[in-house]
Design an enzyme around this catalytic site. Structure first.
Site, PDB file in Angstrom:
ATOM      1  N   ASP A  29      -7.557  33.905  79.519  1.00 47.76           N
ATOM      2  CA  ASP A  29      -7.932  32.560  79.104  1.00 47.76           C
ATOM      3  C   ASP A  29      -7.227  32.203  77.800  1.00 47.76           C
ATOM      4  OD1 ASP A  29      -9.645  32.442  81.256  1.00 47.76           O
ATOM      5  OD2 ASP A  29     -11.411  33.026  80.095  1.00 47.76           O
ATOM      6  N   LYS A  30      -7.099  30.926  77.552  1.00 47.94           N
ATOM      7  CA  LYS A  30      -6.410  30.448  76.351  1.00 47.94           C
ATOM      8  C   LYS A  30      -6.941  31.119  75.091  1.00 47.94           C
ATOM      9  CE  LYS A  30      -5.791  26.293  73.524  1.00 47.94           C
ATOM     10  NZ  LYS A  30      -6.078  24.821  73.406  1.00 47.94           N
TER      11      LYS A  30
END
Length: 334
Positions: free
Chosen positions: A162-163
């Site tokens: 995830d970012k």
């Protein structure tokens, strides 16, 4: 080592703004609608007549005012056409069309050989272009780092973080190795471990979370634990082990046995220990940490070509160390 990349792949739209008018780098194409296009939607007709471009790309151009029908700008992709009408289209770049291009950036390369690289991704870096993040992604950096990456699907990326999750990722440099790594991940032959800071003190032994995961029907931005007899989803398995407790929460190690979207975040929420900073799944900022407190610290697998055992570890990033110190916890990796 930190590698600052220089673009090595030719960018056909170099020097152009996203909304550039006709000029250098923009192709002006004139078309005449035939009997086959009579009555068709504008986007459908253009997709037939300009097959080298996707329909979604052409829809973006229409909405941007880059298409004229009988000399007048038409911005509705659903506009109907008639045989004999002249259509003019400016084939110019959109954000999406420029997504898969090299962009120089500093990448922390932990290991590399002729077959693969292991990257330490910082929190805040998006892995793959998507709506809202068409540029500045890890994929863009990989294209700049290695000219051969343009010939691989997703520039050789075989799994994602995830970012706002930091940590280790393996990236293929050849198609054969990419296919092998995908098979290895599916066969659970790649060991991936994370450390996480979560709310509430941990009680009891190591726990195995096995809730299947699918899209949350009430919030499409979230994933959720689902009942596979009634909802679509996939099986998921995470082992969670306590490393240290604090008055406000716990420091845990998570071992993935599957790789579902948001798997650890969903499973920790279901266990009653939402991750610090993970507002999407019930967490809250704490210890000065605003992003989800999740770090992919260990990556281990057999080299798909040589068979050599590879085992990598990445230090806990500074923002998580500060949060741990604020809670009176240690931060040495297990």
């Amino acid at each position: 080592m930190i590698i600052s990349t220089d673009p090595q792949v030719e960018d056909p739209f170099a020097g152009m703004d996203d909304g550039a008018d006709a000029g250098a780098g923009v192709e002006l194409r004139e078309l005449t609608m035939g009997a086959v296009q009579h009555g068709l939607r504008l986007d459908r007709a253009l997709a037939d007549l300009v097959p080298e471009f996707s329909r979604s790309y052409l829809q973006q151009l229409i909405e941007a005012g880059a298409v004229r029908v009988k000399g007048a700008v038409v911005t509705k992709p659903s506009a109907k056409l008639h045989a004999g009408e002249a259509v003019q289209i400016e084939l110019r770049p959109t954000l999406q069309s420029q997504a898969f291009k090299p962009q120089a950036m500093a990448l922390d390369v932990v290991y590399e050989d002729a077959h693969l690289r292991v990257i330490h991704k910082p929190a805040g870096l998006v892995v793959h272009p998507a709506p809202g993040n068409w540029s500045g992604t890890l994929l863009n950096g990989l294209l700049a780092l290695d000219g051969q990456a343009q010939f691989l699907p997703r520039a050789g990326i075989v799994h994602r973080l995830d970012k706002d999750t930091s940590g280790l990722m393996v990236v293929a440099r050849t198609r054969a190795v990419m296919d092998a790594l995908v098979r290895m991940i599916a066969a659970r032959e790649v060991r991936r471990q994370y450390v996480a800071l979560a709310h509430k003190t941990w009680v009891g032994p190591t726990r195995r979370a096995e809730w299947p995961i699918g899209r949350d029907p009430r919030n499409r931005l979230r994933m959720a634990a689902v009942d596979l007899t009634h909802q679509s989803g996939k099986t998921a398995c995470t082992d969670v082990e306590l490393l240290e407790n604090a008055a406000l929460g716990c420091w845990v190690r998570c071992t993935l046995h599957t790789g579902r979207t948001h798997q650890i975040r969903v499973h920790m929420m279901m266990l009653g220990h939402a991750l610090v900073g993970d507002a999407l799944y019930g967490g809250a900022p704490a210890g000065g940490l605003q992003r989800q407190a999740l770090h992919a610290f260990r990556l281990a697998f057999a080299h798909p070509v040589t068979g050599a055992a590879l085992d990598f570890a990445a230090d806990v990033p500074a923002d998580m160390r500060q949060a741990l110190q604020a809670w009176g916890l240690g931060y040495n990796l297990p």
